[in-house]
Scaffold this motif. Structure first.
Motif, PDB file in Angstrom:
ATOM      1  N   TYR A 118      49.662 -53.050   9.441  1.00  0.00           N
ATOM      2  CA  TYR A 118      49.210 -51.680   9.684  1.00  0.00           C
ATOM      3  C   TYR A 118      48.273 -52.009  10.973  1.00  0.00           C
ATOM      4  O   TYR A 118      46.947 -51.264  10.720  1.00  0.00           O
ATOM      5  CB  TYR A 118      48.682 -50.975   8.492  1.00  0.00           C
ATOM      6  CG  TYR A 118      49.296 -51.060   7.287  1.00  0.00           C
ATOM      7  CD1 TYR A 118      50.681 -50.863   7.540  1.00  0.00           C
ATOM      8  CD2 TYR A 118      48.809 -51.514   6.111  1.00  0.00           C
ATOM      9  CE1 TYR A 118      51.668 -51.089   6.234  1.00  0.00           C
ATOM     10  CE2 TYR A 118      49.621 -51.662   5.071  1.00  0.00           C
ATOM     11  CZ  TYR A 118      51.111 -51.363   5.158  1.00  0.00           C
ATOM     12  OH  TYR A 118      51.746 -51.800   4.158  1.00  0.00           O
ATOM     13  N   HIS A 119      48.704 -52.230  12.176  1.00  0.00           N
ATOM     14  CA  HIS A 119      48.132 -52.609  13.192  1.00  0.00           C
ATOM     15  C   HIS A 119      47.131 -51.348  13.601  1.00  0.00           C
ATOM     16  O   HIS A 119      47.458 -50.088  13.793  1.00  0.00           O
ATOM     17  CB  HIS A 119      48.874 -52.703  14.415  1.00  0.00           C
ATOM     18  CG  HIS A 119      48.666 -53.301  15.580  1.00  0.00           C
ATOM     19  ND1 HIS A 119      48.039 -52.639  16.584  1.00  0.00           N
ATOM     20  CD2 HIS A 119      48.510 -54.803  15.935  1.00  0.00           C
ATOM     21  CE1 HIS A 119      47.792 -53.370  17.757  1.00  0.00           C
ATOM     22  NE2 HIS A 119      48.090 -54.529  17.256  1.00  0.00           N
ATOM     23  N   ILE A 124      52.038 -50.423  13.067  1.00  0.00           N
ATOM     24  CA  ILE A 124      52.871 -51.298  12.816  1.00  0.00           C
ATOM     25  C   ILE A 124      52.645 -52.634  11.858  1.00  0.00           C
ATOM     26  O   ILE A 124      51.577 -53.202  12.229  1.00  0.00           O
ATOM     27  CB  ILE A 124      54.208 -51.731  13.794  1.00  0.00           C
ATOM     28  CG1 ILE A 124      53.383 -52.583  14.861  1.00  0.00           C
ATOM     29  CG2 ILE A 124      54.688 -50.588  14.560  1.00  0.00           C
ATOM     30  CD1 ILE A 124      54.256 -53.743  15.361  1.00  0.00           C
ATOM     31  N   SER A 125      53.496 -53.309  11.183  1.00  0.00           N
ATOM     32  CA  SER A 125      53.294 -54.439  10.543  1.00  0.00           C
ATOM     33  C   SER A 125      54.366 -55.686  10.926  1.00  0.00           C
ATOM     34  O   SER A 125      55.658 -55.217  11.393  1.00  0.00           O
ATOM     35  CB  SER A 125      53.550 -54.506   8.857  1.00  0.00           C
ATOM     36  OG  SER A 125      52.727 -53.577   8.578  1.00  0.00           O
ATOM     37  N   THR A 126      53.739 -56.598  11.514  1.00  0.00           N
ATOM     38  CA  THR A 126      54.675 -57.739  11.978  1.00  0.00           C
ATOM     39  C   THR A 126      55.537 -58.162  10.796  1.00  0.00           C
ATOM     40  O   THR A 126      55.186 -58.356   9.646  1.00  0.00           O
ATOM     41  CB  THR A 126      53.821 -59.048  12.186  1.00  0.00           C
ATOM     42  OG1 THR A 126      52.817 -58.487  13.147  1.00  0.00           O
ATOM     43  CG2 THR A 126      54.363 -60.253  12.754  1.00  0.00           C
ATOM     44  N   CYS A 127      56.832 -58.321  10.946  1.00  0.00           N
ATOM     45  CA  CYS A 127      57.797 -58.632   9.909  1.00  0.00           C
ATOM     46  C   CYS A 127      57.622 -60.043   9.407  1.00  0.00           C
ATOM     47  O   CYS A 127      57.178 -60.787  10.240  1.00  0.00           O
ATOM     48  CB  CYS A 127      59.199 -58.409  10.653  1.00  0.00           C
ATOM     49  SG  CYS A 127      59.833 -59.258  11.778  1.00  0.00           S
ATOM     50  N   THR A 148      56.280 -43.744  15.187  1.00  0.00           N
ATOM     51  CA  THR A 148      56.768 -44.339  13.915  1.00  0.00           C
ATOM     52  C   THR A 148      55.585 -44.048  12.755  1.00  0.00           C
ATOM     53  O   THR A 148      54.553 -44.160  12.973  1.00  0.00           O
ATOM     54  CB  THR A 148      56.681 -45.675  14.218  1.00  0.00           C
ATOM     55  OG1 THR A 148      57.603 -46.123  15.371  1.00  0.00           O
ATOM     56  CG2 THR A 148      57.651 -46.611  13.008  1.00  0.00           C
ATOM     57  N   THR A 157      54.310 -56.478  22.537  1.00  0.00           N
ATOM     58  CA  THR A 157      54.860 -56.212  20.933  1.00  0.00           C
ATOM     59  C   THR A 157      56.223 -55.342  20.895  1.00  0.00           C
ATOM     60  O   THR A 157      56.320 -54.476  21.816  1.00  0.00           O
ATOM     61  CB  THR A 157      53.644 -55.633  20.295  1.00  0.00           C
ATOM     62  OG1 THR A 157      53.265 -54.434  20.768  1.00  0.00           O
ATOM     63  CG2 THR A 157      52.464 -56.559  20.001  1.00  0.00           C
ATOM     64  N   SER A 164      48.615 -49.472  16.726  1.00  0.00           N
ATOM     65  CA  SER A 164      50.060 -48.986  16.589  1.00  0.00           C
ATOM     66  C   SER A 164      50.562 -48.499  15.336  1.00  0.00           C
ATOM     67  O   SER A 164      51.708 -48.041  15.165  1.00  0.00           O
ATOM     68  CB  SER A 164      50.865 -50.275  17.233  1.00  0.00           C
ATOM     69  OG  SER A 164      50.948 -51.327  16.374  1.00  0.00           O
ATOM     70  N   ARG A 219      58.505 -52.916  17.677  1.00  0.00           N
ATOM     71  CA  ARG A 219      58.427 -52.277  16.345  1.00  0.00           C
ATOM     72  C   ARG A 219      58.240 -53.352  15.173  1.00  0.00           C
ATOM     73  O   ARG A 219      57.586 -53.213  14.144  1.00  0.00           O
ATOM     74  CB  ARG A 219      59.510 -51.409  16.008  1.00  0.00           C
ATOM     75  CG  ARG A 219      59.372 -50.024  16.859  1.00  0.00           C
ATOM     76  CD  ARG A 219      60.562 -49.525  16.846  1.00  0.00           C
ATOM     77  NE  ARG A 219      60.764 -48.728  15.513  1.00  0.00           N
ATOM     78  CZ  ARG A 219      61.136 -47.463  15.370  1.00  0.00           C
ATOM     79  NH1 ARG A 219      61.582 -46.633  16.465  1.00  0.00           N
ATOM     80  NH2 ARG A 219      61.326 -46.891  14.057  1.00  0.00           N
ATOM     81  N   GLU A 220      58.490 -54.586  15.651  1.00  0.00           N
ATOM     82  CA  GLU A 220      58.490 -55.634  14.665  1.00  0.00           C
ATOM     83  C   GLU A 220      57.139 -56.671  14.533  1.00  0.00           C
ATOM     84  O   GLU A 220      57.139 -57.839  14.301  1.00  0.00           O
ATOM     85  CB  GLU A 220      59.709 -56.419  14.695  1.00  0.00           C
ATOM     86  CG  GLU A 220      60.852 -55.704  14.181  1.00  0.00           C
ATOM     87  CD  GLU A 220      61.971 -56.267  13.434  1.00  0.00           C
ATOM     88  OE1 GLU A 220      62.325 -57.540  14.075  1.00  0.00           O
ATOM     89  OE2 GLU A 220      62.687 -55.758  12.412  1.00  0.00           O
ATOM     90  N   PRO A 238      53.515 -44.606   9.933  1.00  0.00           N
ATOM     91  CA  PRO A 238      52.824 -45.814   9.413  1.00  0.00           C
ATOM     92  C   PRO A 238      53.011 -46.203   7.972  1.00  0.00           C
ATOM     93  O   PRO A 238      53.186 -45.062   7.132  1.00  0.00           O
ATOM     94  CB  PRO A 238      51.507 -45.501   9.614  1.00  0.00           C
ATOM     95  CG  PRO A 238      51.162 -44.041   9.880  1.00  0.00           C
ATOM     96  CD  PRO A 238      52.467 -43.403  10.112  1.00  0.00           C
TER      97      PRO A 238
END
Ligand SMILES: Cc1ncc(COP(=O)(O)O)c(C=O)c1O
Length: 379
Positions: A156-157, A162-165, A301, A128, A160, A130-131, A303
């Motif tokens: 909001y993994h 992050i969120s899948t774009c 990063t 994965t 990590s 950042r996207e 959240p």
């Protein structure tokens, strides 16, 4: 003997816990809701429940999700579960055989990895960034083998954050059509946003190949053991004729009836708004404390929602060794390797901002900084 799964000893600040803080659990609303349901002279909800969940509860939940997600969720697209862990276990029992391959993100939720291992599944991690999941890597892996399903945490993994774009969500749905595999999307944190997340995965799913798993654990209380699977109605109907549902009826009708009251009175929506304010403030406190106390050591990063900050340490650091130092300073965290399906991610740690108040978060980070100093001295 413990009452709850984890009970914190003494002065420990355990930033490894991934659960709501005690003061944020809505005990008064639940007492009132239970009282309301029990005085209503309708004992039907004390019977064995309808297999996919009580019809009136699925209706009220579908209205709530339609509003919260901003796209239509029909009641026949919902199956009630005992939470996401149970939903995952149920899907594994229906859709996999030992030694089947499942694809997961690298990193992934540590207990999903454990659960898939319990079913004897062969876990393959897809990188994965950042996207979200790297779709080219996924496509390359799909050309080699077909998974029973791909498990992702799109928003909001955990760990990590992050969120899948949006464009990758579209591509994932396309790939599931082309390569004919299921996607299991774990949406535990989708409703706990501080920014605006992309729409949930089912929005992009014309072919009915996506399961979106939701839960009341993080938006109400984990002890309720209540959640749902959102999927194509015909797929869910195919689950009805199974021993577990025929013998025991639908999952958790008693708690569903109580939570029904919380949803229909508008309390759930208000509670989530309140949680989001608390969590946004706590996330900001953890983030600013890390920037202040560990400026050169950790990068991350911020959240946009959820529970976690995923801190990257210098490349050669070992999170297991740092954790030993941390425990001696009365602070704890989740070491990164626990989230890896291939023994990697040793230089990461997962910190949760949901459990503690801001003062404790600041204190926890100070202790972490002292542990990092000791770690550097020892190396
Ligand atoms: C990504 C993810 N999935 C599932 C769960 C567990 O959910 P539930 O309590 O609904 O079983 C958690 C809890 O930490 C989680 O972070």
């Amino acid at each position: 003997m413990n009452v709850s799964q984890v009970e914190i000893q003494g002065d420990m600040i355990d930033l490894g816990l991934g659960q709501p803080g005690l003061s944020l659990l809505p005990i008064d609303q639940l007492r009132e809701a239970a009282g309301q349901r029990i005085v209503k002279k309708n004992a039907l909800w004390l019977q064995y429940g309808a297999e996919l969940g009580a019809g009136d509860f699925r209706e009220v939940l579908s209205e709530f999700l339609t509003q919260a997600y901003g796209y239509p969720v029909a009641s026949d697209q919902l199956m009630i579960t005992n939470g996401i862990s149970h939903g995952l276990s149920f899907l594994c029992s229906r859709m996999t055989h030992p030694r089947d391959v499942v694809f997961v993100e690298e990193p992934s939720y540590l207990f999903a990895l454990q659960l898939f291992a319990d079913f004897g599944l062969n876990i393959v991690g897809i990188p994965t960034d950042r996207e979200g999941i790297i779709v080219d890597e996924l496509e390359a892996a799909l050309k080699i083998q077909k998974p029973a399903f791909l498990y992702i945490i799109p928003t909001y993994h955990n760990p990590s954050g992050i969120s899948t774009c949006r464009s990758r969500r579209i591509k994932l749905a396309e790939l599931s059509e082309i390569f004919n595999f299921w996607i299991v999307a774990d949406d535990a944190y989708h409703l706990l946003n501080f920014d605006t997340p992309p729409p949930p995965m089912p929005v992009f799913d014309p072919g009915g190949r996506i399961f979106s798993l939701g839960s009341f654990s993080k938006i109400l209380a984990p002890g309720l053991r209540l959640g749902w699977i959102h999927a194509d109605a015909s797929v869910l109907n195919g689950f009805i004729d199974t021993g577990i549902l025929q013998s025991g009826g639908g999952f958790n009708p008693f708690t569903s009836a109580i939570v029904h009251h919380i949803i229909e009175t508008g309390q759930l929506g208000r509670h989530i708004e309140n949680l989001k304010q608390h969590y946004a403030r706590r996330a900001a406190t953890l983030s600013s404390s890390l920037r202040r106390d560990l400026p050169e050591i950790g990068t991350f990063t911020d959240p946009g929602g959820g529970f976690f900050i995923w801190l990257r340490l210098p490349d050669r650091w070992k999170s297991g060794e740092l954790r030993k130092m941390a425990l001696s300073h009365n602070v704890n965290f989740q070491p990164g390797f626990r989230f890896s399906s291939r023994g990697g991610l040793n230089n990461y740690i997962r910190l949760c901002f949901a459990f503690y108040r801001r003062k404790e978060l600041e204190e926890g980070v100070q202790r972490l900084a002292e542990s990092a100093d000791d770690y550097v001295k020892q190396c």
